[in-house]
Scaffold this active site. Sequence first.
Site: not given
Lengths: 489, 497
Positions: A80, A155, A179
């Site tokens: 990420k 997210s 997330s």
Amino acid sequence: MSFTGGTVAASAAALREGGVSPQELLAEARAQFERVDAEVGAVLTQTWELAERQAADAQRRLREDPGAASPLCGIPVALKDVLCLEGVACTAGSRILEGFHPPYTGTAVQRLLDAGAVVIGKTNCDEFAMGSSTENSAYRPVRNPWDRSRVPGGSSGGSAAAVAAGMVPYSLGTDTGGSIRQPAALCGVVGFKPTYGRVSRYGLIAFASSLDQIGPFAHTVEDCALVYSAIAGHDPRDSTSSPTAVEDPMETLRGGIAGMRLGVPHEYFGEGLEPGVRRAVEEALRVLEGMGATLDEVSLPSTGAALSTYYIIAPAECSSNLARYDGIRFGMRKEHDALLQMYLDTRGCGFGAEVKRRIMLGTYALSSGYYDAYYRKAQKVRTVIAEEFAAAFERVDALVCATSPTVAFPLAAREDPLSMYLCDVLTLPVNLAGLPGVSLPCGMADGLPVGLQVIAPRFQDARALRVAHAYEQATGWHRARSPLVEATA
Amino acid sequence: MSSTATHGTDTLRVGDREYQAVIGLEVHAQLLTRSKMFCGCSAAYVGAPPNSNTCPVCLGLPGTLPVINRQAVEYTVRTAVALNCEIPEFTKFDRKNYFYPDLPKGYQISQYDLPLSRRGWLQFHVDGEQRRCGITRVHLEEDTGTMYHAGDVLQSATSSLVDCNRCGVPLMEIVGEPDLRTPEEAREYLIWLRRVLMYIGVNDGNLEQGSFRCDANVSIRPRGSDQLGVKVEIKNMNSFRAVHHALGYEIERQRQVLEQGGALPQETRGWVETQQATVSQRSKEYAHDYRYFPEPDLPPLQLEAALVERIRGELPELPDARAARLRRQHGLGDYDAGLLTATREEADTYESVVATGVGAKLAANWMLGDVARLANEHRLPLQQSGLGVAGLAALLRLLEAGTISGSVAKELLAELYRDGGDPAALVEQRGLGQVSDAGALSSLIDEAIAQGSKAVADFRAGKEAALQSLVGYVMKQTRGRADAQLVNRLLRERLGG
Ligand SMILES: [Zn+2]
């Protein structure tokens, strides 16, 4: 099925049996990326050159001492884009970090590198990890590999989608209010948020320091356990990382759940749950019961206050954490003769709407005269929420419920911030209490994946994984793949 | 401006009313730790090329986290113990949020409602009188970077450069109670506080380089009132003299405003050395809301009682106690004892000289007289001079034993301070031994009387002082080697005085 659309364990075995080489795995990952990512949008920065070097290095390690090599050695991974890797652009999904190349590597990423991981790139995410659909990425939205008209969740939507689309067998995400678990649920993969303090946050671009935690996405619980084992453990660079020894989740993973007491939190089965999600989760409960677990209804009375508590604490911390993006030392700067105007222009242009909204919420909550009414009160409620979980865990070994109240929704379907915040209503209490939580596939509703959430007491990460693994093995939902993977197979 | 009212006493007169100033000081002292407060960079940043003494943590790069420097905590506890503070078991760090280019994270890690220590006091002296000032709190935080502006101030600068070398240096904030009433008290409080910090080895006391910095809060109020007036904060005072002048100026300014029927706004003012005046910088309406909240990256700190007790046990004798002991043990006066304990090195030197058997008074006189003058002249402390502490002791022993005269000792001291050498060997080699044999001096006494008939007559007429010129003659002829007291006695005998 391809290796990169498969499991870490299968790739690790094939690497040792000579069925495949790290370079071949990498080529497969690259081919799949090139075939599908224009449509998915999971990757923001590609690191193929670095990956080639890492694959060659992994090849050498596997040849020299395959027994000593980590199960992750030679296997492609995506990170990420809030995780720092020395020399590789890191944007946190924000314009304000354009051009920023961290001069250091974070601890969790370094532990993967030490294990011989092959990093193919940095994945798309909501700006500074604020969002539940990855539509808040300043670069482009991510599309759900199961249905490209729908969001992957967020997210960590890029990390979830990269695994679901078969680009990599596993990836790293971060979870502040859901997330990891929510996009895992929406993308039909397994996502694991460890206990707060288990994985070092050093090198994780902070959203809300007291809630953020790094964790893996993969197709199986076992894979998540393997990755967790590699990245967990005390780090002297993170004072909030726990110094206690990490239990090996692999030792208990296959222990089964016969005789275990599983709690079903009454408040997590309320009105907001979509009928398809409710059906799948209730079916999962029956499966668990059938495997010898006792189901107990439990109550977490303050659940209703969790959302507002979270949306005071997380923005408060974020308003302070994001103050460093001021145009002075790195990232974007909008030049102006006057300092104040430079600040205003840089932050005005550099941050997106949701980030600005949270900075303002947090600034307000911490302001003189409002601190007691908001921040202090929220901290008290947070303590109550944690105590309620602790009380429930005196009666039960783990909690089971849905991860997300809904399946993946269409892009642009939730323009109203409050309706977006509700996506995390079942996951964020877990962050407030610092607990470990796993989301794993438990069926389909309207052709879209549904996620089951398993929550365990603090530092009982192995137990959460054990329950999840038992369910997974009994059902086989983990073998389902998105159309993008099936097409390759 | 007239400063008699503020400098002499603590009373000011406005119209028919008497006013009194109320002063509280805030001191920021950098700690002498090896590394910075929250990272491994060196805390000795002075002289390093700009931004070279930095790392991702102190540059506040995204993703970095602070780690508490144990030594900084221990130094702060040491300070708290020396300042008689209460030290709670539990302390935590907080974020103080504000934007400024020299603050990389956009917040300073500091301490808000649970400081490392509180409620202490410092004893100090003003004109030989003992005073005590309360210490509100001592807490730990991190220093900021430094800025260089093209132009005087940030607002009008065409460009500015930031140097982060100082970012994250451990900084202790010592907040004093508003117990001070005059600029003298304020200055003496600072001198004694600095002395304590240097004694316990936590700070180098350098005001010019800013490792010891002071801000003042000052207000005036009717004498006898227990209400506090409107507080003005004064910044930018880089010397004890500046503190003294700025407070004197500010008290008089406030008095004049009130005398003219004006009101004083709560504000921050800066001392401008070139104008010898305080200038308004920021009024209360523009005061920052720092939005303090607990630092989520650092768990609260538990200070074990055992740690505090160990630090208490290791505390050296503090300057005030040491001065008192020197007075008691060696019969020194207040003034001498104060000077000899101004630094720990000075006091150690004095005590080690006395320990070799040199008389306490003699050692004090020489150290505060000729040795201090030479140290100043050469810009070199005795310890680093050619003479050294042992050399001084040896020289003073020769003097005390009567082996050399005072004037020879003085000459040798100057030479040895510069060039080094063994005092006894030099005396031997140059034949500088004192002439204290009455026989050997006899003919010189005769000579003195023969050439000084006027002095002889004056002395006989009752002018005691006239004898000195005769003594001086003998001393000159012996190049200072004669025992002056013996010469004096012999002359009196000869002149029948
Ligand atoms: Zn540093």
